[in-house]
Design a protein around this motif. Structure first.
Motif, PDB file in Angstrom:
ATOM      1  N   PHE A   8       0.834  -1.205   0.000  1.00 32.22           N
ATOM      2  CA  PHE A   8       0.000   0.000   0.000  1.00 32.22           C
ATOM      3  C   PHE A   8       0.865   1.250   0.000  1.00 32.22           C
ATOM      4  CE2 PHE A   8      -2.363  -3.390   2.017  1.00 32.22           C
ATOM      5  CZ  PHE A   8      -3.646  -3.230   1.525  1.00 32.22           C
ATOM      6  N   GLY A   9       0.305   2.337  -0.496  1.00 33.54           N
ATOM      7  CA  GLY A   9       1.015   3.617  -0.399  1.00 33.54           C
ATOM      8  C   GLY A   9       0.325   4.685  -1.219  1.00 33.54           C
ATOM      9  N   THR A  10       0.789   5.921  -1.030  1.00 36.55           N
ATOM     10  CA  THR A  10       0.236   7.029  -1.815  1.00 36.55           C
ATOM     11  C   THR A  10       0.930   7.129  -3.178  1.00 36.55           C
ATOM     12  OG1 THR A  10      -0.419   8.258   0.141  1.00 36.55           O
ATOM     13  CG2 THR A  10      -0.068   9.542  -1.856  1.00 36.55           C
ATOM     14  N   PHE A  11       2.246   6.925  -3.189  1.00 35.81           N
ATOM     15  CA  PHE A  11       3.051   6.946  -4.418  1.00 35.81           C
ATOM     16  C   PHE A  11       2.822   8.232  -5.222  1.00 35.81           C
ATOM     17  CE2 PHE A  11       2.240   2.442  -3.370  1.00 35.81           C
ATOM     18  CZ  PHE A  11       3.536   2.015  -3.210  1.00 35.81           C
ATOM     19  N   ASP A  12       2.859   9.363  -4.535  1.00 26.80           N
ATOM     20  CA  ASP A  12       2.689  10.660  -5.200  1.00 26.80           C
ATOM     21  C   ASP A  12       4.043  11.139  -5.717  1.00 26.80           C
ATOM     22  OD1 ASP A  12       1.372  12.969  -6.031  1.00 26.80           O
ATOM     23  OD2 ASP A  12       1.691  13.994  -4.117  1.00 26.80           O
ATOM     24  N   VAL A  13       4.076  11.804  -6.853  1.00 17.73           N
ATOM     25  CA  VAL A  13       5.323  12.283  -7.480  1.00 17.73           C
ATOM     26  C   VAL A  13       6.334  11.118  -7.497  1.00 17.73           C
ATOM     27  CG1 VAL A  13       7.070  14.112  -7.535  1.00 17.73           C
ATOM     28  CG2 VAL A  13       4.829  14.593  -6.553  1.00 17.73           C
ATOM     29  N   PHE A  14       6.010  10.142  -8.316  1.00 17.60           N
ATOM     30  CA  PHE A  14       6.727   8.859  -8.343  1.00 17.60           C
ATOM     31  C   PHE A  14       8.251   9.044  -8.370  1.00 17.60           C
ATOM     32  CE2 PHE A  14       8.210   4.896 -10.288  1.00 17.60           C
ATOM     33  CZ  PHE A  14       7.585   3.987  -9.457  1.00 17.60           C
ATOM     34  N   HIS A  15       8.934   8.328  -7.485  1.00 21.03           N
ATOM     35  CA  HIS A  15      10.405   8.431  -7.419  1.00 21.03           C
ATOM     36  C   HIS A  15      11.031   7.042  -7.250  1.00 21.03           C
ATOM     37  CE1 HIS A  15      10.301   7.891  -3.053  1.00 21.03           C
ATOM     38  NE2 HIS A  15       9.441   8.894  -2.932  1.00 21.03           N
ATOM     39  N   VAL A  16      12.387   7.020  -7.252  1.00 20.43           N
ATOM     40  CA  VAL A  16      13.103   5.743  -7.288  1.00 20.43           C
ATOM     41  C   VAL A  16      12.883   4.916  -6.014  1.00 20.43           C
ATOM     42  CG1 VAL A  16      15.341   6.555  -6.389  1.00 20.43           C
ATOM     43  CG2 VAL A  16      15.264   4.711  -8.098  1.00 20.43           C
ATOM     44  N   GLY A  17      12.610   5.580  -4.887  1.00 17.81           N
ATOM     45  CA  GLY A  17      12.294   4.837  -3.655  1.00 17.81           C
ATOM     46  C   GLY A  17      11.016   4.034  -3.831  1.00 17.81           C
ATOM     47  N   HIS A  18      10.050   4.621  -4.535  1.00 22.44           N
ATOM     48  CA  HIS A  18       8.794   3.911  -4.827  1.00 22.44           C
ATOM     49  C   HIS A  18       9.076   2.710  -5.736  1.00 22.44           C
ATOM     50  CE1 HIS A  18       6.552   7.981  -4.190  1.00 22.44           C
ATOM     51  NE2 HIS A  18       6.689   7.343  -3.055  1.00 22.44           N
ATOM     52  N   LEU A  19       9.846   2.963  -6.800  1.00 25.01           N
ATOM     53  CA  LEU A  19      10.159   1.880  -7.753  1.00 25.01           C
ATOM     54  C   LEU A  19      10.847   0.723  -7.044  1.00 25.01           C
ATOM     55  CD1 LEU A  19      10.214   0.903 -10.689  1.00 25.01           C
ATOM     56  CD2 LEU A  19      12.448   1.978 -10.909  1.00 25.01           C
ATOM     57  N   GLY A  35      -2.352  -1.364  -3.366  1.00 28.43           N
ATOM     58  CA  GLY A  35      -3.438  -0.493  -2.924  1.00 28.43           C
ATOM     59  C   GLY A  35      -2.921   0.941  -2.916  1.00 28.43           C
ATOM     60  N   VAL A  36      -3.411   1.745  -3.837  1.00 28.90           N
ATOM     61  CA  VAL A  36      -2.994   3.141  -3.940  1.00 28.90           C
ATOM     62  C   VAL A  36      -3.964   3.989  -3.105  1.00 28.90           C
ATOM     63  CG1 VAL A  36      -2.728   5.071  -5.554  1.00 28.90           C
ATOM     64  CG2 VAL A  36      -1.968   2.786  -6.223  1.00 28.90           C
ATOM     65  N   LYS A  79      -7.325  -2.899   5.975  1.00 30.72           N
ATOM     66  CA  LYS A  79      -6.251  -3.813   5.563  1.00 30.72           C
ATOM     67  C   LYS A  79      -6.711  -5.273   5.619  1.00 30.72           C
ATOM     68  CE  LYS A  79      -2.381  -1.157   5.085  1.00 30.72           C
ATOM     69  NZ  LYS A  79      -3.008   0.103   5.216  1.00 30.72           N
ATOM     70  N   ARG A  80      -7.399  -5.639   6.700  1.00 33.43           N
ATOM     71  CA  ARG A  80      -7.849  -7.024   6.874  1.00 33.43           C
ATOM     72  C   ARG A  80      -8.751  -7.447   5.703  1.00 33.43           C
ATOM     73  NH1 ARG A  80      -7.737 -10.329  11.073  1.00 33.43           N
ATOM     74  NH2 ARG A  80      -6.816  -8.666  12.317  1.00 33.43           N
ATOM     75  N   ASP A  81      -9.687  -6.563   5.338  1.00 35.25           N
ATOM     76  CA  ASP A  81     -10.614  -6.865   4.230  1.00 35.25           C
ATOM     77  C   ASP A  81      -9.862  -7.024   2.911  1.00 35.25           C
ATOM     78  OD1 ASP A  81     -13.597  -6.003   5.395  1.00 35.25           O
ATOM     79  OD2 ASP A  81     -11.890  -5.037   6.357  1.00 35.25           O
ATOM     80  N   TYR A  82      -8.894  -6.129   2.682  1.00 32.50           N
ATOM     81  CA  TYR A  82      -8.127  -6.206   1.434  1.00 32.50           C
ATOM     82  C   TYR A  82      -7.300  -7.498   1.385  1.00 32.50           C
ATOM     83  CZ  TYR A  82      -9.176  -1.184   0.908  1.00 32.50           C
ATOM     84  OH  TYR A  82      -9.796   0.026   0.788  1.00 32.50           O
ATOM     85  N   ILE A  83      -6.695  -7.881   2.499  1.00 31.33           N
ATOM     86  CA  ILE A  83      -5.891  -9.115   2.546  1.00 31.33           C
ATOM     87  C   ILE A  83      -6.774 -10.313   2.201  1.00 31.33           C
ATOM     88  CG2 ILE A  83      -4.656 -10.703   4.100  1.00 31.33           C
ATOM     89  CD1 ILE A  83      -3.645  -8.133   5.603  1.00 31.33           C
ATOM     90  N   LEU A  84      -7.988 -10.333   2.762  1.00 34.27           N
ATOM     91  CA  LEU A  84      -8.920 -11.436   2.497  1.00 34.27           C
ATOM     92  C   LEU A  84      -9.406 -11.401   1.054  1.00 34.27           C
ATOM     93  CD1 LEU A  84     -11.055 -11.407   5.773  1.00 34.27           C
ATOM     94  CD2 LEU A  84      -9.448 -13.200   5.024  1.00 34.27           C
ATOM     95  N   HIS A  85      -9.807 -10.209   0.606  1.00 31.71           N
ATOM     96  CA  HIS A  85     -10.362 -10.074  -0.746  1.00 31.71           C
ATOM     97  C   HIS A  85      -9.369 -10.524  -1.817  1.00 31.71           C
ATOM     98  CE1 HIS A  85     -12.868  -8.427  -3.939  1.00 31.71           C
ATOM     99  NE2 HIS A  85     -11.762  -7.929  -4.455  1.00 31.71           N
TER     100      HIS A  85
END
Ligand code: CTP
Length: 130
Positions: A8-19, A35-36, A79-85
């Motif tokens: 999961f994360g926001t990943f705004d202004v994509f950078h090398v740490g995100h990659l 999950g954005v 988070k729990r719902d997403y893990i299950l889904h």
């Protein structure tokens, strides 16, 4: 190696740490689902609206070779719902969240990866501003 990896994360202004974290997360399994965080959730987490909209952030993350699927993370409480889904076998988070998701260890493997040093969206915004 386990099947489905979720992160999961926001990943705004994509950078090398995100990659790097996404590539490392993908290597923890067979497929990576991301999950954005919605614009609204990002405001709650960061105290400011993201530079790129949630639609733009999803488009960028979804275009990466290492990412199989993206969805919008509406709330930190789901988070729990997403893990299950998504039937996740592994939950990967950056170590800025160290220990915060240990409660899910009964459902899946929980892995915290070290952040790439000296880069963040906040710092990039500050750099551009001056
Ligand atoms: N991340 C990372 N290395 C960095 C920055 C972020 O591994 N240098 C990881 C985070 O740990 C998280 C994911 O990338 O798992 C998304 O982080 P996000 O909060 O969107 O990025 P930041 O650059 O930390 O954003 P901000 O400065 O706005 O807090």
């Amino acid at each position: 190696m386990h099947g489905t990896v979720l992160t999961f994360g926001t990943f705004d202004v994509f950078h090398v740490g995100h990659l790097r974290i996404l590539e490392r997360a993908a290597s923890c399994g067979v497929r990576l689902i991301v999950g954005v965080s919605t614009d609204q959730l990002s405001i709650v987490k960061k105290g400011r609206p993201p530079v790129y909209t949630q639609a733009e952030r999803c488009e960028i993350i979804g275009a990466l070779k290492c990412v199989e699927e993206v969805f919008l993370e509406e709330s930190l409480e789901l988070k729990r719902d997403y893990i299950l889904h998504y039937k996740a076998n592994t939950l990967v988070m950056g170590d800025d969240w160290l220990g915060k998701f240990d409660e899910f260890e009964s459902m899946c493997k929980v892995v915290y990866l070290t952040r790439t040093p000296a880069i963040s969206t906040t710092e990039i915004i500050e750099k551009i501003r001056v």
